[in-house]
Design a protein around this motif. Sequence first.
Motif, mmCIF file in Angstrom:
data_model
loop_
_atom_site.group_PDB
_atom_site.id
_atom_site.type_symbol
_atom_site.label_atom_id
_atom_site.label_comp_id
_atom_site.label_asym_id
_atom_site.label_seq_id
_atom_site.Cartn_x
_atom_site.Cartn_y
_atom_site.Cartn_z
ATOM 1 N N VAL A 144 -1.795 13.738 9.609
ATOM 2 C CA VAL A 144 -2.699 14.371 10.584
ATOM 3 C C VAL A 144 -3.819 15.121 9.864
ATOM 4 C CG1 VAL A 144 -2.858 16.118 12.410
ATOM 5 C CG2 VAL A 144 -0.940 14.522 12.374
ATOM 6 N N ILE A 145 -3.476 15.879 8.818
ATOM 7 C CA ILE A 145 -4.501 16.652 8.097
ATOM 8 C C ILE A 145 -5.470 15.723 7.378
ATOM 9 C CG2 ILE A 145 -4.866 18.256 6.186
ATOM 10 C CD1 ILE A 145 -2.325 19.717 7.139
ATOM 11 N N ASP A 146 -4.962 14.672 6.729
ATOM 12 C CA ASP A 146 -5.854 13.706 6.072
ATOM 13 C C ASP A 146 -6.798 13.059 7.075
ATOM 14 O OD1 ASP A 146 -4.818 14.235 3.608
ATOM 15 O OD2 ASP A 146 -3.587 12.411 3.484
ATOM 16 N N ARG A 147 -6.263 12.715 8.222
ATOM 17 C CA ARG A 147 -7.100 12.079 9.248
ATOM 18 C C ARG A 147 -8.150 13.043 9.758
ATOM 19 N NH1 ARG A 147 -5.356 8.070 13.648
ATOM 20 N NH2 ARG A 147 -7.407 7.467 14.375
ATOM 21 N N TYR A 148 -7.788 14.330 9.885
ATOM 22 C CA TYR A 148 -8.734 15.348 10.348
ATOM 23 C C TYR A 148 -9.841 15.580 9.313
ATOM 24 C CZ TYR A 148 -10.594 19.848 11.851
ATOM 25 O OH TYR A 148 -11.426 20.854 12.238
ATOM 26 N N LEU A 149 -9.437 15.688 8.050
ATOM 27 C CA LEU A 149 -10.410 15.964 6.995
ATOM 28 C C LEU A 149 -11.283 14.752 6.674
ATOM 29 C CD1 LEU A 149 -8.218 18.087 4.547
ATOM 30 C CD2 LEU A 149 -9.975 18.897 6.139
ATOM 31 N N ASN A 150 -10.721 13.571 6.737
ATOM 32 C CA ASN A 150 -11.444 12.336 6.393
ATOM 33 C C ASN A 150 -11.251 11.294 7.499
ATOM 34 O OD1 ASN A 150 -12.065 13.383 3.748
ATOM 35 N ND2 ASN A 150 -9.913 12.983 3.262
ATOM 36 N N PRO A 151 -11.902 11.455 8.646
ATOM 37 C CA PRO A 151 -11.645 10.550 9.775
ATOM 38 C C PRO A 151 -12.049 9.098 9.533
ATOM 39 C CG PRO A 151 -13.447 12.053 10.288
ATOM 40 C CD PRO A 151 -12.905 12.466 8.971
ATOM 41 N N ASN A 152 -12.964 8.841 8.609
ATOM 42 C CA ASN A 152 -13.462 7.479 8.405
ATOM 43 C C ASN A 152 -12.771 6.734 7.264
ATOM 44 O OD1 ASN A 152 -15.302 7.831 10.495
ATOM 45 N ND2 ASN A 152 -16.817 8.721 9.117
ATOM 46 N N THR A 153 -11.838 7.379 6.575
ATOM 47 C CA THR A 153 -11.173 6.719 5.456
ATOM 48 C C THR A 153 -9.773 6.281 5.864
ATOM 49 O OG1 THR A 153 -10.315 8.804 4.598
ATOM 50 C CG2 THR A 153 -12.428 8.047 3.735
ATOM 51 N N LEU A 154 -9.257 5.283 5.155
ATOM 52 C CA LEU A 154 -7.897 4.813 5.402
ATOM 53 C C LEU A 154 -6.899 5.773 4.767
ATOM 54 C CD1 LEU A 154 -8.392 1.009 4.693
ATOM 55 C CD2 LEU A 154 -8.166 2.125 6.911
ATOM 56 N N PRO A 155 -5.716 5.929 5.383
ATOM 57 C CA PRO A 155 -4.720 6.827 4.790
ATOM 58 C C PRO A 155 -4.176 6.250 3.488
ATOM 59 C CG PRO A 155 -3.824 5.706 6.716
ATOM 60 C CD PRO A 155 -5.265 5.345 6.635
ATOM 61 N N SER A 156 -3.684 7.145 2.635
ATOM 62 C CA SER A 156 -3.089 6.691 1.373
ATOM 63 C C SER A 156 -1.831 5.883 1.672
ATOM 64 C CB SER A 156 -2.750 7.889 0.489
ATOM 65 O OG SER A 156 -1.710 8.643 1.083
ATOM 66 N N GLU A 157 -1.375 5.112 0.710
ATOM 67 C CA GLU A 157 -0.204 4.255 0.901
ATOM 68 C C GLU A 157 1.036 5.079 1.256
ATOM 69 O OE1 GLU A 157 1.839 0.677 1.251
ATOM 70 O OE2 GLU A 157 -0.309 1.056 1.112
ATOM 71 N N SER A 158 1.218 6.209 0.569
ATOM 72 C CA SER A 158 2.400 7.041 0.840
ATOM 73 C C SER A 158 2.324 7.639 2.246
ATOM 74 C CB SER A 158 2.540 8.138 -0.211
ATOM 75 O OG SER A 158 1.430 9.009 -0.170
ATOM 76 N N ASN A 159 1.135 8.104 2.653
ATOM 77 C CA ASN A 159 0.984 8.646 4.004
ATOM 78 C C ASN A 159 1.173 7.557 5.059
ATOM 79 O OD1 ASN A 159 0.563 11.251 3.208
ATOM 80 N ND2 ASN A 159 -1.659 11.215 3.485
ATOM 81 N N ARG A 160 0.675 6.363 4.764
ATOM 82 C CA ARG A 160 0.813 5.263 5.720
ATOM 83 C C ARG A 160 2.281 4.900 5.911
ATOM 84 N NH1 ARG A 160 1.633 0.213 6.009
ATOM 85 N NH2 ARG A 160 1.703 -0.198 3.786
#
Length: 151
Positions: free
Chosen positions: A71-87
């Motif tokens: 959620v935080i990664d998506r909030y901070l970087n909405p246009n980038t794909l999540p990292s493999e571990s987060n995915r």
Amino acid sequence: MADKKPLGRQKIPMAKIENKDARYATFSKRREGLYKTASKLIGQYDLDIGIIISSPTSKPYSFFHPTVDAVIDRYLNPNTLPSESNRLAAENSRNKVKELIVKLDEYDITENDETDEKIWLKSIDESLRNRLMQLEKGASTSAQSPPYDAN
């Protein structure tokens, strides 16, 4: 009488609740309502949701789905794909939620079946009790058999 609104529909003015116990109870109810709404949204739309709130005693509460990092990664970087571990973590979390929803649905079905069965058994029990009472009343009011006559 037609102009009267039900109490649930009236506007409540925004003001601090002075009674501590009432304020804590209201906070708890609102927090549960937020969590419940977030859970419904997750179930219906498979969203990423994050809620952070602070209680009247300054105790923090949070709700995140699928994970805090996602959620935080998506909030901070909405246009980038999540990292493999987060995915992978998010996918695992979503799968667990889906499994729990299926289990909950199965539990609701069996709980309702048990409730229906209990209602059915209770009605049979009441019917039998009523019939037994009728038979007992009938036996006590009916004429007794004549006494045994040896002649």
